[in-house]
Write a protein that holds these residues in place. Structure first.
Motif, PDB file in Angstrom:
ATOM      1  N   LEU A   1      44.021  60.430  28.010  1.00 19.36           N
ATOM      2  CA  LEU A   1      43.503  60.889  26.722  1.00 19.36           C
ATOM      3  C   LEU A   1      43.022  62.328  26.868  1.00 19.36           C
TER       4      LEU A   1
ATOM      5  N   PHE B   1      35.871  54.034  28.964  1.00 15.29           N
ATOM      6  CA  PHE B   1      36.626  55.198  29.419  1.00 15.29           C
ATOM      7  C   PHE B   1      36.194  55.580  30.831  1.00 15.29           C
TER       8      PHE B   1
ATOM      9  N   ALA C   1      40.248  59.434  30.490  1.00 14.85           N
ATOM     10  CA  ALA C   1      39.954  60.468  29.491  1.00 14.85           C
ATOM     11  C   ALA C   1      39.645  61.777  30.207  1.00 14.85           C
TER      12      ALA C   1
ATOM     13  N   LEU D   1      33.692  59.110  22.014  1.00 11.43           N
ATOM     14  CA  LEU D   1      35.058  58.616  22.169  1.00 11.43           C
ATOM     15  C   LEU D   1      35.216  57.240  21.540  1.00 11.43           C
TER      16      LEU D   1
END
Length: 268
Positions: free
Chosen positions: A63, A169, A193, A262
């Motif tokens: 990401l 994440f 991420a 996020l």
């Protein structure tokens, strides 16, 4: 629900094919072994390069920008790494509160253990605590799959226990990784991420340079990286994030870019 089986990225599949072809080719034509060795050396150089490139997707999903729905909402994700820091993090939280802004804090497990109340305060104020590994080792990208998994699992258990919320994440130390990370994260249900914008604020103590690096061309969908832990100091001795963050939040407000976590940008 059964977890979807991990499948390697096309780049990793091609790498495996190179290894297989080198072995079979050498068995079929022993005299060709220098070519096989050369192909393997080149392949491993490419693998290392992909691991040293934080925003690369060659080794698996990564990401680096928010999804299109977030872009349409003009959202920007603030991510803050290497804490919690007892001196800096509370002041960061106050600045975020004053601007009604939310952020994702990628916390180091062993540091979080030392400041459990601070981790809980991050969540209580509406932010998210995410997984930045337990040891935050500079050698993380050299770990094998077992060591990598143990480090991530220990941080995951620590942060979930302290905050009551399991991180979704993961971010590797300095964003560096190797081909073992993607299957490990897949097995743990974590999403890698990284970021769109960084300012090297662990090394640069000039607030103007840090601010310009973060704000120039800042727009919808960006993921911004800053540090509350290991942050550089200004010439006056102030943590650089505390000088830059108010200006950055004001810039986001002027550009109508709401700062989100996020989790908010990518609901479960």
């Amino acid at each position: 629900m059964a977890t979807k089986r991990w499948s390697p990225s096309p780049f990793l599949s091609a790498s495996a094919a190179v290894h297989g072809a080198a072995v079979l080719g050498t068995l079929a034509v022993p005299a060709a072994w220098p070519w096989a060795v050369g192909a393997l050396v080149a392949n491993h150089a490419l693998l290392a390069g992909a691991g040293l490139w934080p925003s690369s997707r060659l080794l698996g999903p990564n990401l680096i920008r928010l999804p299109e729905a977030s872009v349409r909402r003009r959202e920007v994700a603030l991510t803050i790494d290497d804490g919690p820091d007892p001196e800096v993090t509370p002041r960061v939280l106050d600045l975020l509160d004053a601007a009604n802004a939310k952020a994702s804090f990628f916390c180091i497990g062993r540091i979080a253990e030392q400041h459990p109340a601070l981790c809980r305060d991050i969540v209580r104020r509406g932010h998210c605590v995410e997984n930045h590994g337990y040891a935050h080792s500079n050698a993380f990208s050299l770990f094998g799959p077992g060591a990598m998994r143990r480090d991530i699992v220990r941080a995951q258990a620590t942060l979930a226990d302290l905050t009551g919320e399991a991180p979704r994440f993961f971010r590797a130390t300095a964003g560096l990784r190797n081909p073992f990370l993607d299957p490990v994260l897949h097995g743990l249900g974590l999403t890698l991420a990284t970021w769109t914008r960084r300012a090297y604020d662990t090394r640069t103590g000039d607030p103007e340079r840090v601010f310009q690096r973060l704000s120039q061309h800042l727009g919808p969908g960006d993921i911004v990286l800053m540090h509350d832990g290991h942050c550089a100091r200004t010439p006056a001795g102030e943590p650089v994030i505390l000088v830059v963050l108010p200006r950055l939040l004001q810039t986001l407000a002027e550009r109508q870019l709401p700062p989100v976590t996020l989790n908010q940008a990518l609901p479960p």
